[in-house]
Design a protein around this motif. Structure first.
Motif, PDB file in Angstrom:
ATOM      1  N   MET A  92       0.841  -1.205   0.000  1.00  0.00           N
ATOM      2  CA  MET A  92       0.000   0.000   0.000  1.00  0.00           C
ATOM      3  C   MET A  92       0.881   1.263   0.000  1.00  0.00           C
ATOM      4  N   VAL A  93       0.508   2.210  -0.797  1.00  0.00           N
ATOM      5  CA  VAL A  93       1.291   3.437  -0.900  1.00  0.00           C
ATOM      6  C   VAL A  93       1.048   4.301   0.330  1.00  0.00           C
ATOM      7  N   ARG A  94       2.146   4.692   0.989  1.00  0.00           N
ATOM      8  CA  ARG A  94       2.014   5.480   2.217  1.00  0.00           C
ATOM      9  C   ARG A  94       2.137   6.969   1.941  1.00  0.00           C
ATOM     10  N   MET A  95       1.175   7.474   1.229  1.00  0.00           N
ATOM     11  CA  MET A  95       1.095   8.916   1.046  1.00  0.00           C
ATOM     12  C   MET A  95       0.607   9.522   2.370  1.00  0.00           C
ATOM     13  N   LEU A  96       1.168  10.627   2.767  1.00  0.00           N
ATOM     14  CA  LEU A  96       0.668  11.337   3.946  1.00  0.00           C
ATOM     15  C   LEU A  96      -0.110  12.545   3.429  1.00  0.00           C
ATOM     16  N   THR A  97      -1.367  12.620   3.802  1.00  0.00           N
ATOM     17  CA  THR A  97      -2.224  13.659   3.239  1.00  0.00           C
ATOM     18  C   THR A  97      -2.882  14.490   4.336  1.00  0.00           C
ATOM     19  N   ILE A  98      -2.562  15.754   4.341  1.00  0.00           N
ATOM     20  CA  ILE A  98      -3.143  16.691   5.305  1.00  0.00           C
ATOM     21  C   ILE A  98      -4.110  17.556   4.507  1.00  0.00           C
ATOM     22  N   ASP A  99      -5.362  17.606   4.940  1.00  0.00           N
ATOM     23  CA  ASP A  99      -6.346  18.324   4.132  1.00  0.00           C
ATOM     24  C   ASP A  99      -7.202  19.254   4.982  1.00  0.00           C
TER      25      ASP A  99
ATOM     26  N   LEU B  56      20.564   8.098   6.097  1.00  0.00           N
ATOM     27  CA  LEU B  56      19.495   7.150   6.429  1.00  0.00           C
ATOM     28  C   LEU B  56      18.173   7.579   5.751  1.00  0.00           C
ATOM     29  N   LEU B  57      17.860   8.881   5.830  1.00  0.00           N
ATOM     30  CA  LEU B  57      16.598   9.362   5.257  1.00  0.00           C
ATOM     31  C   LEU B  57      16.631   9.289   3.734  1.00  0.00           C
ATOM     32  N   ARG B  58      17.798   9.619   3.148  1.00  0.00           N
ATOM     33  CA  ARG B  58      17.931   9.511   1.681  1.00  0.00           C
ATOM     34  C   ARG B  58      17.718   8.063   1.234  1.00  0.00           C
ATOM     35  N   ASP B  59      18.335   7.117   1.978  1.00  0.00           N
ATOM     36  CA  ASP B  59      18.188   5.699   1.617  1.00  0.00           C
ATOM     37  C   ASP B  59      16.723   5.280   1.725  1.00  0.00           C
ATOM     38  N   HIS B  60      16.065   5.766   2.779  1.00  0.00           N
ATOM     39  CA  HIS B  60      14.657   5.396   2.985  1.00  0.00           C
ATOM     40  C   HIS B  60      13.805   5.875   1.795  1.00  0.00           C
ATOM     41  N   ALA B  61      14.022   7.124   1.396  1.00  0.00           N
ATOM     42  CA  ALA B  61      13.247   7.663   0.268  1.00  0.00           C
ATOM     43  C   ALA B  61      13.632   6.960  -1.034  1.00  0.00           C
ATOM     44  N   ALA B  62      14.944   6.685  -1.188  1.00  0.00           N
ATOM     45  CA  ALA B  62      15.397   6.032  -2.434  1.00  0.00           C
ATOM     46  C   ALA B  62      14.780   4.641  -2.573  1.00  0.00           C
ATOM     47  N   ALA B  63      14.460   4.011  -1.434  1.00  0.00           N
ATOM     48  CA  ALA B  63      13.836   2.679  -1.472  1.00  0.00           C
ATOM     49  C   ALA B  63      12.312   2.787  -1.628  1.00  0.00           C
ATOM     50  N   GLY B  64      11.820   4.014  -1.858  1.00  0.00           N
ATOM     51  CA  GLY B  64      10.386   4.198  -2.100  1.00  0.00           C
ATOM     52  C   GLY B  64       9.599   4.639  -0.889  1.00  0.00           C
ATOM     53  N   GLY B  65      10.289   4.866   0.241  1.00  0.00           N
ATOM     54  CA  GLY B  65       9.587   5.295   1.459  1.00  0.00           C
ATOM     55  C   GLY B  65       9.219   6.773   1.431  1.00  0.00           C
ATOM     56  N   THR B  66       8.322   7.135   2.327  1.00  0.00           N
ATOM     57  CA  THR B  66       7.894   8.530   2.460  1.00  0.00           C
ATOM     58  C   THR B  66       8.576   9.113   3.696  1.00  0.00           C
ATOM     59  N   VAL B  67       9.153  10.301   3.551  1.00  0.00           N
ATOM     60  CA  VAL B  67       9.795  10.945   4.705  1.00  0.00           C
ATOM     61  C   VAL B  67       9.217  12.342   4.872  1.00  0.00           C
ATOM     62  N   LEU B  68       8.680  12.608   6.054  1.00  0.00           N
ATOM     63  CA  LEU B  68       8.222  13.964   6.397  1.00  0.00           C
ATOM     64  C   LEU B  68       8.967  14.380   7.648  1.00  0.00           C
ATOM     65  N   LEU B  69       9.772  15.447   7.541  1.00  0.00           N
ATOM     66  CA  LEU B  69      10.490  15.870   8.743  1.00  0.00           C
ATOM     67  C   LEU B  69      10.329  17.357   8.956  1.00  0.00           C
ATOM     68  N   SER B  70      10.161  17.737  10.217  1.00  0.00           N
ATOM     69  CA  SER B  70       9.979  19.150  10.515  1.00  0.00           C
ATOM     70  C   SER B  70      11.304  19.740  10.954  1.00  0.00           C
ATOM     71  N   SER B  71      11.422  21.032  10.734  1.00  0.00           N
ATOM     72  CA  SER B  71      12.604  21.748  11.184  1.00  0.00           C
ATOM     73  C   SER B  71      12.269  23.230  11.255  1.00  0.00           C
TER      74      SER B  71
END
Ligand SMILES: Nc1ncnc2c1ncn2[C@@H]1O[C@H](COP(=O)(O)OP(=O)(O)OP(=O)(O)O)[C@@H](O)[C@H]1O
Length: 238
Positions: free
Chosen positions: A1-8, A172-187
């Motif tokens: 399942m695609v893990r899109m994060l959707t804030i609406d 680590l985050l680049r690898d996660h996204a490169a493997a198709g994962g979704t990354v949302l990080l606040s700063s």
């Protein structure tokens, strides 16, 4: 399942104060989305609602199309880091993770795997209260990674990490996204995410003031940092 994060159209009121005002954006698989804004902009409030820790006044925040509380195996869908590791001071690092794994139906072998992944293999028996600030950050990340989630939601994850640690986290985050994962990080620091993020969502005063690929948001400005300041300073021309 695609893990899109959707804030609406997310709205959060606290008493008479509007903390979030019609906040809408998406974090898409395969990309790193940085959620940026000055202190008090409403980043943590948004992420807490997304992770089922607070309720919205109205609007929705969905993980792969579902609210967090409807996820069957939440830690396998989305791993998160909010403030602090959440570990009891007297609990050893490996025991803390083993307890989370057990309560979420995650195989115990994952405990050693994630300790290794975050560089805490030698500290597996160290009590959480004795870990340095940076090691505490790594323990939080280990917990987030336990369920091999497709999505990672991280609130200021590099607070407390030294330069080596920050570089390690970026990889680590680049690898996660490169493997198709979704990354949302606040700063709240544009400099911290400028080289890392694919997409930016800029929040100011509880409103999204810009969102899109970094190149688009930086267009017309000398640097992404200039764009960020123009977008987030009240009274500045947008
Ligand atoms: N539990 C709470 N009760 C009352 N007000 C709160 C609460 N949590 C947050 N706020 C208020 O909501 C607003 C948004 O705070 P939030 O923590 O979401 O911002 P942030 O963008 O994450 O800031 P920071 O970068 O400082 O972490 C702030 O004005 C804050 O004072």
């Amino acid at each position: 399942m695609v893990r899109m994060l959707t804030i609406d159209a997310l709205v959060k009121r606290r008493g008479a104060r509007v903390v979030l005002s019609e906040v809408s954006f998406q974090a898409t698989p395969g990309r790193i989305t940085a959620f940026l804004g000055p202190n008090g902009a409403g980043k943590s409030s948004t992420l807490r609602i997304l992770l089922g820790l607070d309720r919205a006044t109205s609007g929705t925040a969905l993980v792969g199309g579902r609210p967090y509380h409807e996820l069957r195996h939440p830690l396998r869908a989305v791993g998160s880091v909010l403030d602090g590791s959440g570990a009891h001071r007297s609990r050893r690092a490996a025991h803390h993770l083993a307890w989370i794994a057990r309560s979420n139906g995650i195989a115990q072998r994952r405990v050693d795997e994630v300790l290794d992944q975050v560089g805490l293999a030698d500290s597996r028996k160290t009590k959480a209260g004795r870990l340095s600030l940076g090691m505490g950050c790594r323990l939080s990340l280990a917990a987030a990674l336990l369920g091999e989630p497709e999505a990672l939601v991280l609130d200021e994850p590099s607070n407390g990490l030294d330069p080596d640690g920050i570089r390690w986290l970026r990889d680590l985050l680049r690898d996660h996204a490169a493997a198709g994962g979704t990354v949302l990080l606040s700063s709240h620091q544009i400099g911290e995410v400028a080289q890392l993020a694919d997409d930016l969502v800029v929040l100011a005063g509880g409103r999204v003031v810009a969102s899109g690929p970094c190149a688009e948001i930086g267009a017309g400005h000398q640097t992404l940092e200039d764009a960020f300041f123009v977008l987030t300073q009240p009274g500045e021309q947008r």
